[in-house]
Write a protein that holds these residues in place. Structure first.
Motif, PDB file in Angstrom:
ATOM      1  N   MET A   1       0.842  -1.177   0.000  1.00  0.00           N
ATOM      2  CA  MET A   1       0.000   0.000   0.000  1.00  0.00           C
ATOM      3  C   MET A   1       0.889   1.243   0.000  1.00  0.00           C
ATOM      4  O   MET A   1       1.873   1.325   0.706  1.00  0.00           O
ATOM      5  N   ALA A   2       0.509   2.216  -0.796  1.00  0.00           N
ATOM      6  CA  ALA A   2       1.271   3.464  -0.888  1.00  0.00           C
ATOM      7  C   ALA A   2       0.990   4.329   0.335  1.00  0.00           C
ATOM      8  O   ALA A   2      -0.156   4.454   0.768  1.00  0.00           O
ATOM      9  N   THR A   3       2.045   4.930   0.878  1.00  0.00           N
ATOM     10  CA  THR A   3       1.908   5.774   2.065  1.00  0.00           C
ATOM     11  C   THR A   3       2.736   7.035   1.906  1.00  0.00           C
ATOM     12  O   THR A   3       3.900   6.978   1.501  1.00  0.00           O
ATOM     13  N   ALA A   4       2.114   8.158   2.218  1.00  0.00           N
ATOM     14  CA  ALA A   4       2.807   9.448   2.270  1.00  0.00           C
ATOM     15  C   ALA A   4       2.793   9.893   3.729  1.00  0.00           C
ATOM     16  O   ALA A   4       1.731   9.929   4.354  1.00  0.00           O
ATOM     17  N   ARG A   5       3.961  10.216   4.276  1.00  0.00           N
ATOM     18  CA  ARG A   5       4.054  10.591   5.685  1.00  0.00           C
ATOM     19  C   ARG A   5       4.401  12.067   5.834  1.00  0.00           C
ATOM     20  O   ARG A   5       5.450  12.513   5.377  1.00  0.00           O
ATOM     21  N   LEU A   6       3.480  12.789   6.485  1.00  0.00           N
ATOM     22  CA  LEU A   6       3.717  14.194   6.824  1.00  0.00           C
ATOM     23  C   LEU A   6       4.070  14.269   8.297  1.00  0.00           C
ATOM     24  O   LEU A   6       3.462  13.582   9.121  1.00  0.00           O
ATOM     25  N   ASN A   7       5.019  15.111   8.637  1.00  0.00           N
ATOM     26  CA  ASN A   7       5.430  15.279  10.029  1.00  0.00           C
ATOM     27  C   ASN A   7       4.737  16.505  10.612  1.00  0.00           C
ATOM     28  O   ASN A   7       5.111  17.636  10.318  1.00  0.00           O
ATOM     29  N   GLY A   8       3.727  16.263  11.437  1.00  0.00           N
ATOM     30  CA  GLY A   8       2.958  17.345  12.033  1.00  0.00           C
ATOM     31  C   GLY A   8       3.764  18.259  12.934  1.00  0.00           C
ATOM     32  O   GLY A   8       3.377  19.404  13.164  1.00  0.00           O
ATOM     33  N   GLU A   9       4.890  17.785  13.448  1.00  0.00           N
ATOM     34  CA  GLU A   9       5.759  18.633  14.278  1.00  0.00           C
ATOM     35  C   GLU A   9       6.394  19.753  13.461  1.00  0.00           C
ATOM     36  O   GLU A   9       6.718  20.806  13.993  1.00  0.00           O
ATOM     37  N   LEU A  10       6.581  19.510  12.175  1.00  0.00           N
ATOM     38  CA  LEU A  10       7.257  20.477  11.320  1.00  0.00           C
ATOM     39  C   LEU A  10       6.289  21.407  10.591  1.00  0.00           C
ATOM     40  O   LEU A  10       6.733  22.334   9.911  1.00  0.00           O
ATOM     41  N   ILE A  11       5.008  21.159  10.734  1.00  0.00           N
ATOM     42  CA  ILE A  11       4.008  22.003  10.070  1.00  0.00           C
ATOM     43  C   ILE A  11       3.445  22.975  11.091  1.00  0.00           C
ATOM     44  O   ILE A  11       2.772  22.573  12.040  1.00  0.00           O
ATOM     45  N   THR A  12       3.729  24.246  10.887  1.00  0.00           N
ATOM     46  CA  THR A  12       3.279  25.272  11.833  1.00  0.00           C
ATOM     47  C   THR A  12       2.373  26.305  11.183  1.00  0.00           C
ATOM     48  O   THR A  12       1.739  27.091  11.870  1.00  0.00           O
ATOM     49  N   ASP A  13       2.364  26.307   9.848  1.00  0.00           N
ATOM     50  CA  ASP A  13       1.552  27.272   9.103  1.00  0.00           C
ATOM     51  C   ASP A  13       1.353  26.736   7.697  1.00  0.00           C
ATOM     52  O   ASP A  13       1.839  25.658   7.347  1.00  0.00           O
ATOM     53  N   TRP A  14       0.622  27.493   6.876  1.00  0.00           N
ATOM     54  CA  TRP A  14       0.331  27.029   5.520  1.00  0.00           C
ATOM     55  C   TRP A  14       1.590  26.872   4.676  1.00  0.00           C
ATOM     56  O   TRP A  14       1.703  25.937   3.884  1.00  0.00           O
ATOM     57  N   ASP A  15       2.544  27.764   4.824  1.00  0.00           N
ATOM     58  CA  ASP A  15       3.776  27.657   4.038  1.00  0.00           C
ATOM     59  C   ASP A  15       4.518  26.359   4.321  1.00  0.00           C
ATOM     60  O   ASP A  15       4.960  25.666   3.397  1.00  0.00           O
ATOM     61  N   SER A  16       4.649  26.021   5.604  1.00  0.00           N
ATOM     62  CA  SER A  16       5.362  24.782   5.946  1.00  0.00           C
ATOM     63  C   SER A  16       4.551  23.550   5.526  1.00  0.00           C
ATOM     64  O   SER A  16       5.128  22.533   5.136  1.00  0.00           O
ATOM     65  N   PHE A  17       3.222  23.629   5.583  1.00  0.00           N
ATOM     66  CA  PHE A  17       2.383  22.526   5.111  1.00  0.00           C
ATOM     67  C   PHE A  17       2.617  22.274   3.621  1.00  0.00           C
ATOM     68  O   PHE A  17       2.882  21.154   3.204  1.00  0.00           O
ATOM     69  N   HIS A  18       2.525  23.336   2.827  1.00  0.00           N
ATOM     70  CA  HIS A  18       2.673  23.159   1.381  1.00  0.00           C
ATOM     71  C   HIS A  18       4.094  22.770   0.995  1.00  0.00           C
ATOM     72  O   HIS A  18       4.282  21.976   0.068  1.00  0.00           O
ATOM     73  N   SER A  19       5.071  23.275   1.698  1.00  0.00           N
ATOM     74  CA  SER A  19       6.461  22.901   1.423  1.00  0.00           C
ATOM     75  C   SER A  19       6.673  21.409   1.680  1.00  0.00           C
ATOM     76  O   SER A  19       7.272  20.702   0.858  1.00  0.00           O
ATOM     77  N   GLN A  20       6.158  20.928   2.808  1.00  0.00           N
ATOM     78  CA  GLN A  20       6.309  19.511   3.130  1.00  0.00           C
ATOM     79  C   GLN A  20       5.517  18.645   2.152  1.00  0.00           C
ATOM     80  O   GLN A  20       6.000  17.603   1.701  1.00  0.00           O
ATOM     81  N   CYS A  21       4.324  19.067   1.794  1.00  0.00           N
ATOM     82  CA  CYS A  21       3.511  18.299   0.842  1.00  0.00           C
ATOM     83  C   CYS A  21       4.196  18.219  -0.520  1.00  0.00           C
ATOM     84  O   CYS A  21       4.216  17.154  -1.141  1.00  0.00           O
ATOM     85  N   ALA A  22       4.748  19.328  -0.978  1.00  0.00           N
ATOM     86  CA  ALA A  22       5.433  19.335  -2.276  1.00  0.00           C
ATOM     87  C   ALA A  22       6.551  18.299  -2.287  1.00  0.00           C
ATOM     88  O   ALA A  22       6.730  17.564  -3.268  1.00  0.00           O
ATOM     89  N   SER A  23       7.275  18.211  -1.190  1.00  0.00           N
ATOM     90  CA  SER A  23       8.375  17.263  -1.097  1.00  0.00           C
ATOM     91  C   SER A  23       7.876  15.828  -0.958  1.00  0.00           C
ATOM     92  O   SER A  23       8.308  14.932  -1.694  1.00  0.00           O
ATOM     93  N   VAL A  24       6.965  15.595  -0.038  1.00  0.00           N
ATOM     94  CA  VAL A  24       6.490  14.242   0.256  1.00  0.00           C
ATOM     95  C   VAL A  24       5.709  13.638  -0.911  1.00  0.00           C
ATOM     96  O   VAL A  24       5.880  12.463  -1.241  1.00  0.00           O
ATOM     97  N   PHE A  25       4.860  14.435  -1.547  1.00  0.00           N
ATOM     98  CA  PHE A  25       4.036  13.921  -2.647  1.00  0.00           C
ATOM     99  C   PHE A  25       4.725  14.025  -4.002  1.00  0.00           C
ATOM    100  O   PHE A  25       4.245  13.463  -4.982  1.00  0.00           O
TER     101      PHE A  25
END
Length: 108
Positions: A1-25
């Motif tokens: 099964m495919a899994t994408a892991r986001l680290n909630g500790e590193l997401i503090t705002d929309w910029d960090s969310f989108h930056s992490q998503c761009a990398s992970v996905f």
């Protein structure tokens, strides 16, 4: 099964969310860093359209694991709410086309 892991500790705002998503996905360089672009990139995971590094088989599901989701919820509850909404919306779009859902969200 495919899994994408986001680290909630590193997401503090929309910029960090989108930056992490761009990398992970593996979103393309022209990713718009907003939820409309996020939905666009993850809406056609079975089409191999180059919008994500994930390409799903017919009945495969991509699990999005948000590790440390309690910390993300404390820092940015609006991101968690919007993430849940967008995952549901993408899966509803699949149902509209009589296809199985493509995403599962796991808040860990």
């Amino acid at each position: 099964m495919a899994t994408a892991r986001l680290n909630g500790e590193l997401i503090t705002d929309w910029d960090s969310f989108h930056s992490q998503c761009a990398s992970v996905f593996g979103f393309p360089e022209f990713y718009g860093n907003n939820m409309n672009a996020w939905v666009d990139c993850l809406s056609y995971l079975r089409d191999d359209d180059g919008m994500s590094k994930f390409v799903l088989k017919d009945n495969e599901v991509l699990t999005i694991e948000v590790q440390h989701s309690d910390k993300l919820r404390a820092a940015a509850p609006d991101i968690v709410e919007e993430l849940q909404f967008c995952v549901a919306m993408i899966n509803e779009r699949c149902e509209d086309y009589e296809e199985p859902a493509t995403l599962k969200l796991a808040l860990l």
